[in-house]
Design an enzyme around this catalytic site. Structure first.
Site, PDB file in Angstrom:
ATOM      1  N   ASP A 188      11.931 115.272  21.213  1.00 56.01           N
ATOM      2  CA  ASP A 188      12.599 113.880  20.871  1.00 56.01           C
ATOM      3  C   ASP A 188      11.482 113.356  19.637  1.00 56.01           C
ATOM      4  O   ASP A 188      10.407 113.488  19.716  1.00 56.01           O
ATOM      5  CB  ASP A 188      12.607 112.903  22.007  1.00 56.01           C
ATOM      6  CG  ASP A 188      13.647 111.937  21.772  1.00 56.01           C
ATOM      7  OD1 ASP A 188      14.385 111.932  22.534  1.00 56.01           O
ATOM      8  OD2 ASP A 188      13.525 111.105  21.073  1.00 56.01           O
ATOM      9  N   THR A 235      25.434 105.715  28.989  1.00 55.80           N
ATOM     10  CA  THR A 235      24.236 106.126  28.316  1.00 55.80           C
ATOM     11  C   THR A 235      23.418 104.738  28.174  1.00 55.80           C
ATOM     12  O   THR A 235      24.183 103.494  28.316  1.00 55.80           O
ATOM     13  CB  THR A 235      24.325 106.851  27.160  1.00 55.80           C
ATOM     14  OG1 THR A 235      25.078 105.689  26.041  1.00 55.80           O
ATOM     15  CG2 THR A 235      25.050 108.054  27.138  1.00 55.80           C
ATOM     16  N   PHE A 278      30.326 107.771  27.938  1.00 58.39           N
ATOM     17  CA  PHE A 278      29.485 107.836  29.226  1.00 58.39           C
ATOM     18  C   PHE A 278      28.492 106.609  29.185  1.00 58.39           C
ATOM     19  O   PHE A 278      28.285 106.055  28.191  1.00 58.39           O
ATOM     20  CB  PHE A 278      28.790 109.135  28.852  1.00 58.39           C
ATOM     21  CG  PHE A 278      29.179 110.330  29.360  1.00 58.39           C
ATOM     22  CD1 PHE A 278      28.803 111.080  30.506  1.00 58.39           C
ATOM     23  CD2 PHE A 278      30.450 110.895  28.875  1.00 58.39           C
ATOM     24  CE1 PHE A 278      29.425 112.260  30.968  1.00 58.39           C
ATOM     25  CE2 PHE A 278      31.021 112.126  29.416  1.00 58.39           C
ATOM     26  CZ  PHE A 278      30.223 112.647  30.500  1.00 58.39           C
ATOM     27  N   SER A 295      31.483 115.011  20.307  1.00 58.34           N
ATOM     28  CA  SER A 295      32.160 113.856  20.862  1.00 58.34           C
ATOM     29  C   SER A 295      33.696 113.810  20.783  1.00 58.34           C
ATOM     30  O   SER A 295      34.189 114.639  19.992  1.00 58.34           O
ATOM     31  CB  SER A 295      31.554 112.530  19.780  1.00 58.34           C
ATOM     32  OG  SER A 295      32.320 111.385  20.111  1.00 58.34           O
ATOM     33  N   LYS A 347      30.493 115.035  13.911  1.00 57.94           N
ATOM     34  CA  LYS A 347      30.905 115.395  15.154  1.00 57.94           C
ATOM     35  C   LYS A 347      31.896 116.603  14.889  1.00 57.94           C
ATOM     36  O   LYS A 347      31.969 117.545  15.733  1.00 57.94           O
ATOM     37  CB  LYS A 347      31.251 114.318  16.405  1.00 57.94           C
ATOM     38  CG  LYS A 347      30.179 113.501  16.655  1.00 57.94           C
ATOM     39  CD  LYS A 347      28.776 114.086  17.105  1.00 57.94           C
ATOM     40  CE  LYS A 347      27.860 113.467  17.972  1.00 57.94           C
ATOM     41  NZ  LYS A 347      26.539 114.125  18.293  1.00 57.94           N
ATOM     42  N   SER A 389      15.958 110.591  26.440  1.00 58.22           N
ATOM     43  CA  SER A 389      16.744 109.454  26.934  1.00 58.22           C
ATOM     44  C   SER A 389      18.198 110.011  26.969  1.00 58.22           C
ATOM     45  O   SER A 389      18.881 111.112  26.564  1.00 58.22           O
ATOM     46  CB  SER A 389      16.659 108.268  25.874  1.00 58.22           C
ATOM     47  OG  SER A 389      17.492 108.665  24.539  1.00 58.22           O
ATOM     48  N   ASP A 442      11.419 115.684  14.782  1.00 57.93           N
ATOM     49  CA  ASP A 442      12.538 115.073  13.958  1.00 57.93           C
ATOM     50  C   ASP A 442      13.238 116.560  13.648  1.00 57.93           C
ATOM     51  O   ASP A 442      12.956 117.271  13.024  1.00 57.93           O
ATOM     52  CB  ASP A 442      11.779 114.631  12.730  1.00 57.93           C
ATOM     53  CG  ASP A 442      12.669 114.282  11.922  1.00 57.93           C
ATOM     54  OD1 ASP A 442      14.339 114.263  11.874  1.00 57.93           O
ATOM     55  OD2 ASP A 442      12.639 113.479  10.778  1.00 57.93           O
ATOM     56  N   LEU A 498      21.929 111.320  27.676  1.00 59.10           N
ATOM     57  CA  LEU A 498      22.479 112.655  28.191  1.00 59.10           C
ATOM     58  C   LEU A 498      21.306 113.738  28.020  1.00 59.10           C
ATOM     59  O   LEU A 498      21.273 114.602  28.732  1.00 59.10           O
ATOM     60  CB  LEU A 498      23.510 112.986  27.058  1.00 59.10           C
ATOM     61  CG  LEU A 498      24.677 112.099  27.184  1.00 59.10           C
ATOM     62  CD1 LEU A 498      25.815 112.281  26.289  1.00 59.10           C
ATOM     63  CD2 LEU A 498      25.356 112.041  28.587  1.00 59.10           C
ATOM     64  N   TYR A 541      30.509 108.930  11.912  1.00 57.01           N
ATOM     65  CA  TYR A 541      30.116 109.691  13.014  1.00 57.01           C
ATOM     66  C   TYR A 541      31.244 110.668  13.318  1.00 57.01           C
ATOM     67  O   TYR A 541      30.835 111.802  13.752  1.00 57.01           O
ATOM     68  CB  TYR A 541      30.062 108.621  14.163  1.00 57.01           C
ATOM     69  CG  TYR A 541      29.773 109.063  15.460  1.00 57.01           C
ATOM     70  CD1 TYR A 541      28.352 109.442  15.963  1.00 57.01           C
ATOM     71  CD2 TYR A 541      30.988 109.178  16.555  1.00 57.01           C
ATOM     72  CE1 TYR A 541      27.934 109.868  17.033  1.00 57.01           C
ATOM     73  CE2 TYR A 541      30.420 109.535  17.830  1.00 57.01           C
ATOM     74  CZ  TYR A 541      29.003 110.076  18.006  1.00 57.01           C
ATOM     75  OH  TYR A 541      28.847 110.194  19.432  1.00 57.01           O
TER      76      TYR A 541
END
Length: 254
Positions: free
Chosen positions: A36, A195, A193, A147, A164, A15, A57, A17, A160
């Site tokens: 995925d 997404t 983006f 990110s 990143k 899914s 995974d 990007l 997060y």
């Protein structure tokens, strides 16, 4: 490296990007394995591009190795790795109820985004370094996904942003470590983006987010991320670099 005929792995390829990156690599002639955790999503993208779908995974070493082995059996050894798999999540250190963020919430994001990405890199790189070099001495290319939150983390993005930011800091030492084998490493740090996650937001919210981007004044297109990822593979001078892809966006605190 010319992508034509080479085997490529795309994590998170089911899914967003990752899916668009898988499509672009296939368009340029690569033999693409779509990895995925969502097997059905991987199968849908693989069927579309004539690739291979593998449930994977990235936090589980056995699962990753099985995916690598399956892809190698179908396409030959991978010379390209696109690490796009990751999770989001926002939670304040101390919530409105006065309770601290559960430590497991922080660990989960770090485990998937940072440790999981490194897990895939180490296992794929172990195979890449054994390949015969191409005409220019190159054996492989690895692209990771960070990110802009790594630099401009917002309120509630501690986990997060840290995950990143770890990938940003990991890029140069990885590139230096693998340079002796002719394996390049770069990271893309995308901004806002369009997404599937943002698609679910109300149109007015999407427009508000787009208005915060200096230029182009719109949300990024997944194809633009995919084009940059493919360009990194084709440009031998790109190594050890983190590239912001954000339209000059700098995130505010909130």
């Amino acid at each position: 490296m010319n992508l034509q005929g080479h085997a490529a792995l795309v994590t998170g390829g089911g899914s967003g990007l990752g899916a668009e990156t898988a499509r672009e690599l296939a368009r340029q002639g690569a033999k693409v394995a779509v990895l995925d955790v969502n097997a059905e999503a991987a199968q849908a993208v693989a069927a579309e591009i004539g690739g291979l779908a593998v449930a994977c995974d990235i936090t589980d070493s056995a699962s990753v190795q099985q995916a690598i082995d399956a892809a190698r059996e179908a396409h030959g050894p991978a010379r390209v790795l696109m690490n796009v798999a990751g999770i989001g999540g926002a939670r304040r250190v101390v919530g409105k109820d006065g309770q601290p963020m559960p430590l497991e919430d922080f660990k989960r994001v770090i485990d998937v985004n940072l440790v999981g990405t490194f897990n895939v890199v180490r296992l794929v790189a172990a195979g890449m370094v054994k390949l015969d070099p191409l005409n220019d001495g190159e054996r492989g290319v690895i692209v990771c996904t960070a990110s802009v939150a790594a630099y401009d983390g917002q309120v509630g993005q501690e986990a997060y942003a840290a995950s990143k930011g770890g990938l940003v800091s990991l890029t140069l030492p990885l590139a230096r470590d693998l340079a002796q084998f002719g394996v390049r490493v770069c990271t893309i740090a995308p901004g806002l983006f369009l997404t599937p996650l943002l698609h679910k937001l109300p149109e007015e919210v999407q427009q508000s987010l787009a208005a915060s981007i200096p230029f182009p004044k719109r949300l990024g297109k997944p194809q633009e991320f995919a084009q940059l990822a493919a360009h990194v593979v084709g440009n031998p001078s790109l190594n050890g670099e983190v590239i912001r892809l954000d339209g000059a966006l700098r995130l505010p605190p909130r």
